[in-house]
Scaffold this active site. Structure first.
Site, PDB file in Angstrom:
ATOM      1  N   THR A   1      44.292  54.465  43.961  1.00 49.78           N
ATOM      2  CA  THR A   1      43.662  53.050  43.686  1.00 49.78           C
ATOM      3  C   THR A   1      42.560  53.215  42.778  1.00 49.78           C
ATOM      4  OG1 THR A   1      42.575  51.509  44.951  1.00 49.78           O
ATOM      5  CG2 THR A   1      42.504  53.990  45.751  1.00 49.78           C
ATOM      6  N   ASP A   2      42.245  52.108  42.509  1.00 45.04           N
ATOM      7  CA  ASP A   2      41.175  51.817  41.311  1.00 45.04           C
ATOM      8  C   ASP A   2      39.625  51.962  42.160  1.00 45.04           C
ATOM      9  OD1 ASP A   2      41.212  49.519  42.702  1.00 45.04           O
ATOM     10  OD2 ASP A   2      41.284  48.239  40.858  1.00 45.04           O
ATOM     11  N   GLU A   3      39.911  51.832  43.731  1.00 43.86           N
ATOM     12  CA  GLU A   3      38.735  51.686  44.339  1.00 43.86           C
ATOM     13  C   GLU A   3      38.128  53.173  44.375  1.00 43.86           C
ATOM     14  OE1 GLU A   3      38.613  49.780  47.910  1.00 43.86           O
ATOM     15  OE2 GLU A   3      40.054  48.213  47.328  1.00 43.86           O
TER      16      GLU A   3
ATOM     17  N   TYR B   1      37.937  54.231  53.298  1.00 43.74           N
ATOM     18  CA  TYR B   1      39.187  53.997  52.649  1.00 43.74           C
ATOM     19  C   TYR B   1      39.030  54.878  51.173  1.00 43.74           C
ATOM     20  CZ  TYR B   1      42.694  52.384  49.648  1.00 43.74           C
ATOM     21  OH  TYR B   1      43.881  52.427  48.767  1.00 43.74           O
TER      22      TYR B   1
ATOM     23  N   LYS C   1      40.954  58.318  49.530  1.00 47.34           N
ATOM     24  CA  LYS C   1      41.413  58.417  48.340  1.00 47.34           C
ATOM     25  C   LYS C   1      41.050  59.079  47.398  1.00 47.34           C
ATOM     26  CE  LYS C   1      45.276  56.523  48.022  1.00 47.34           C
ATOM     27  NZ  LYS C   1      46.682  57.181  48.459  1.00 47.34           N
TER      28      LYS C   1
HETATM   29  O1  DAU Z   1      42.151  47.766  44.312  1.00 52.60           O
HETATM   30  C1  DAU Z   1      43.039  48.249  44.944  1.00 52.60           C
HETATM   31  C2  DAU Z   1      42.982  48.091  46.434  1.00 52.60           C
HETATM   32  O2  DAU Z   1      43.249  46.794  46.423  1.00 52.60           O
HETATM   33  C3  DAU Z   1      43.896  48.998  47.125  1.00 52.60           C
HETATM   34  O3  DAU Z   1      43.733  50.202  47.099  1.00 52.60           O
HETATM   35  C4  DAU Z   1      43.695  48.590  48.642  1.00 52.60           C
HETATM   36  O4  DAU Z   1      44.719  49.286  49.513  1.00 52.60           O
HETATM   37  C5  DAU Z   1      43.748  47.144  48.761  1.00 52.60           C
HETATM   38  O5  DAU Z   1      43.829  46.769  50.100  1.00 52.60           O
HETATM   39  C6  DAU Z   1      43.023  46.369  48.076  1.00 52.60           C
HETATM   40  O6  DAU Z   1      41.757  46.249  48.485  1.00 52.60           O
HETATM   41  P1  DAU Z   1      40.712  44.905  48.594  1.00 52.60           P
HETATM   42  O7  DAU Z   1      39.690  45.643  49.612  1.00 52.60           O
HETATM   43  O8  DAU Z   1      40.233  44.508  47.239  1.00 52.60           O
HETATM   44  O9  DAU Z   1      41.748  44.073  49.039  1.00 52.60           O
HETATM   45  P2  DAU Z   1      41.757  43.085  49.860  1.00 52.60           P
HETATM   46  O10 DAU Z   1      43.119  42.160  50.265  1.00 52.60           O
HETATM   47  O11 DAU Z   1      41.484  43.404  51.622  1.00 52.60           O
HETATM   48  O12 DAU Z   1      40.751  41.894  49.560  1.00 52.60           O
HETATM   49  C7  DAU Z   1      40.649  41.248  48.323  1.00 52.60           C
HETATM   50  C8  DAU Z   1      39.350  40.665  48.066  1.00 52.60           C
HETATM   51  O13 DAU Z   1      39.417  39.500  48.787  1.00 52.60           O
HETATM   52  C9  DAU Z   1      38.272  41.583  48.284  1.00 52.60           C
HETATM   53  O14 DAU Z   1      37.118  41.154  47.526  1.00 52.60           O
HETATM   54  C10 DAU Z   1      37.833  41.123  49.812  1.00 52.60           C
HETATM   55  C11 DAU Z   1      38.309  39.642  50.133  1.00 52.60           C
HETATM   56  N1  DAU Z   1      38.651  39.275  51.238  1.00 52.60           N
HETATM   57  C12 DAU Z   1      39.577  39.791  51.747  1.00 52.60           C
HETATM   58  C13 DAU Z   1      40.144  39.535  53.130  1.00 52.60           C
HETATM   59  C14 DAU Z   1      41.066  40.482  53.839  1.00 52.60           C
HETATM   60  C15 DAU Z   1      38.339  37.998  51.823  1.00 52.60           C
HETATM   61  O15 DAU Z   1      37.349  37.384  51.326  1.00 52.60           O
HETATM   62  N2  DAU Z   1      38.467  37.673  53.130  1.00 52.60           N
HETATM   63  C16 DAU Z   1      39.507  38.456  53.691  1.00 52.60           C
HETATM   64  O16 DAU Z   1      39.844  37.951  55.090  1.00 52.60           O
END
Ligand code: DAU
Length: 339
Positions: free
Chosen positions: A123-125, A147, A151
Site C-alpha cells: 500500500t501507499d500508506e 495498519y 504493511k
Molecule cells: O491508500 C491505500 C489504502 O487505502 C489501503 O492500504 C487501505 O487498506 C485502505 O483502507 C485505504 O486506506 P484509507 O484509510 O485511506 O481508506 P478509508 O476508506 O478508510 O478512508 C478513505 C478516506 O476517507 C480517509 O481520508 C478517511 C476518510 N473517512 C473514512 C471513513 C471510513 C471518513 O472521512 N469517514 C469514514 O467513515
C-alpha cells in the site's frame, strides 16, 4: 500456470482472481483465504463449478496450511491482509500477526517450493503522509497507523528475503482501491450504502485529506502486468486515475446519487489521520501500464453496482460483527458531531 492467490475472498483478491481467469484460459488458481469478516465466498460465487478455481480455507500464518496450498504452484500473488486503518487503531494485534508473520510464513514456503514469482501486494500508506510531491519507490517508509506499520514491516521482510535468499519477490504499493465487492467499512462503500439507506456519512475532520483513487479492475490489470513483466527485487507503485480530497469525493457521489447535504456529518477525526497520499508511477508506466477506466466512469459504475447488488451488502451490514464495529467506531462520533 498454477497461481496461488492469498486473500482471494477479499475485495482486491477476488477482483484479481476474476480478472485473471477471464483473461487466461489455461490458468489454475488456488485461493488460500481464512474467510475473516472481510472475506466472503459470495465475492466469487460466479466461479462456482469452474474447475480452474479452488478455495482452501486457511490461515496464512499457519505453515502447514501454507505448505499444502502452495504445493505445485508456479507463482504467488499475496493479497491477504488486515486492511482497515480504523480497526487497527482499535486493536493492532491481528494486523501484526496476519500482515507480518503471515508474509514471513508465505515467503519461507515460497523459498522451499522455489516459486518463480512472489508478488507482495502492499500500500501507499507505508510512505506516510506526503505534504507535496509524489512518493517514489525508494523513498523512506514512514507509516503512521498500526495498519500502515504492519504493511511497512511486511514490505521489509519481503525485501530481506529477496536480498538474503534471492527470493523472486516483487512488491506493489497501491493507492486507495474502490469498486465492486469492497466491504462496506471503507469510505466509498460506506458512503454509498449508508446513503441508499438514508443514513449519514460520517466525514472525518475537515475532509481535506487527499487520496488517489484506483479502480480495482485497473489494480488487477497492474498486478497481472507486474506478475508477467516485473523485475524480481523491485517495487512498483500503483496509483489511481484521480487524486482528490474527501470533500470532493463526497460531492461527486452526492451528485451521482442525488443526496441532500445534511446526510454528510462532520465527526471527530481519525487519530494520526494521514493528510495526503500521492504516488509517482513512472516505473509501472515504463512496464506499459495505462489505466483502462477514467475516474468518473469507474465511480458511476461503482455506485450502480452497490445500488443493484443490495443482496450482496445488506447481509454484511446486518451482521452482529459489523453492527458492533459500527457502534464502537461511530456512535460516540455521531453523538458529538463537529460543526
Ligand atoms: O491508500 C491505500 C489504502 O487505502 C489501503 O492500504 C487501505 O487498506 C485502505 O483502507 C485505504 O486506506 P484509507 O484509510 O485511506 O481508506 P478509508 O476508506 O478508510 O478512508 C478513505 C478516506 O476517507 C480517509 O481520508 C478517511 C476518510 N473517512 C473514512 C471513513 C471510513 C471518513 O472521512 N469517514 C469514514 O467513515
Amino acid at each position: 500456470m498454477r497461481l496461488l492467490v492469498t486473500g482471494g475472498l477479499g475485495f482486491i483478491g477476488s477482483n484479481f482472481i476474476r480478472h485473471m481467469l477471464s483473461k487466461r484460459r489455461g490458468l489454475r488458481v488456488v485461493n488460500l483465504d481464512a474467510r475473516t469478516y472481510a472475506g466472503n465466498p459470495a465475492n466469487l460465487a460466479d466461479l462456482a463449478g469452474d474447475p480452474r478455481y479452488r478455495w482452501i480455507r486457511g490461515d496464512i500464518a499457519d505453515p502447514r496450511t501454507v505448505e499444502r496450498a502452495m504445493a505445485g504452484c508456479d507463482a504467488v500473488v499475496h493479497c491477504a491482509a488486515e486492511t482497515h486503518v480504523d480497526r487497527s487503531i482499535l486493536d493492532a494485534s491481528v494486523f501484526l500477526r496476519t500482515n507480518v508473520i503471515g508474509t514471513q510464513v508465505l515467503l519461507d514456503a515460497a523459498l522451499r517450493q522455489r516459486v518463480s514469482r512472489f508478488v507482495h501486494v502492499s500500500t501507499d500508506e507505508v510512505y506516510g503522509s506526503v505534504p507535496r510531491g509524489r512518493s517514489r519507490e525508494e523513498d523512506r517508509l514512514k507509516p503512521n497507523s498500526p495498519y500502515a506499520a504492519s504493511k511497512a514491516a511486511s514490505d521489509l521482510v519481503a525485501r530481506s528475503y529477496a536480498v538474503t535468499h534471492g527470493a523472486p519477490v516483487i512488491v506493489t504499493r497501491a493507492s486507495n482501491n474502490f469498486g465492486p465487492y469492497q466491504y462496506p467499512e471503507k469510505a466509498l462503500p460506506l458512503m454509498i450504502t449508508n446513503w441508499l439507506d438514508g443514513l449519514p456519512f460520517p466525514l472525518y475532520g475537515d475532509g481535506l485529506q487527499v487520496r488517489d483513487w484506483l479502480y480495482v479492475v485497473d489494480h488487477a490489470r497492474a498486478l497481472e502486468l507486474v506478475l508477467e513483466k516485473g523485475k524480481p527485487g523491485e517495487i512498483y507503485n500503483v496509483g489511481g486515475s484521480h487524486g482528490c480530497d474527501n470533500l470532493e469525493l463526497v460531492e461527486r457521489v452526492r451528485g451521482l446519487m442525488g443526496i441532500p447535504k445534511d446526510l454528510v456529518r462532520r465527526v471527530a477525526d481519525r487519530p494520526g489521520h494521514d493528510r495526503r497520499y500521492a504516488l509517482d508511477c513512472s516505473k509501472l508506466r515504463a512496464l506499459g501500464f495505462r489505466h483502462a477506466y477514467a475516474f468518473s466512469e469507474a465511480l458511476e459504475k461503482t455506485v450502480s453496482w452497490y445500488r443493484a447488488r443490495q443482496q450482496w451488502w445488506r447481509p454484511l451490514k446486518k451482521g452482529g460483527g459489523y453492527q458492533a464495529y459500527y457502534r464502537k467506531q461511530y456512535s460516540p462520533r455521531l453523538k458529538a458531531e463537529v460543526r
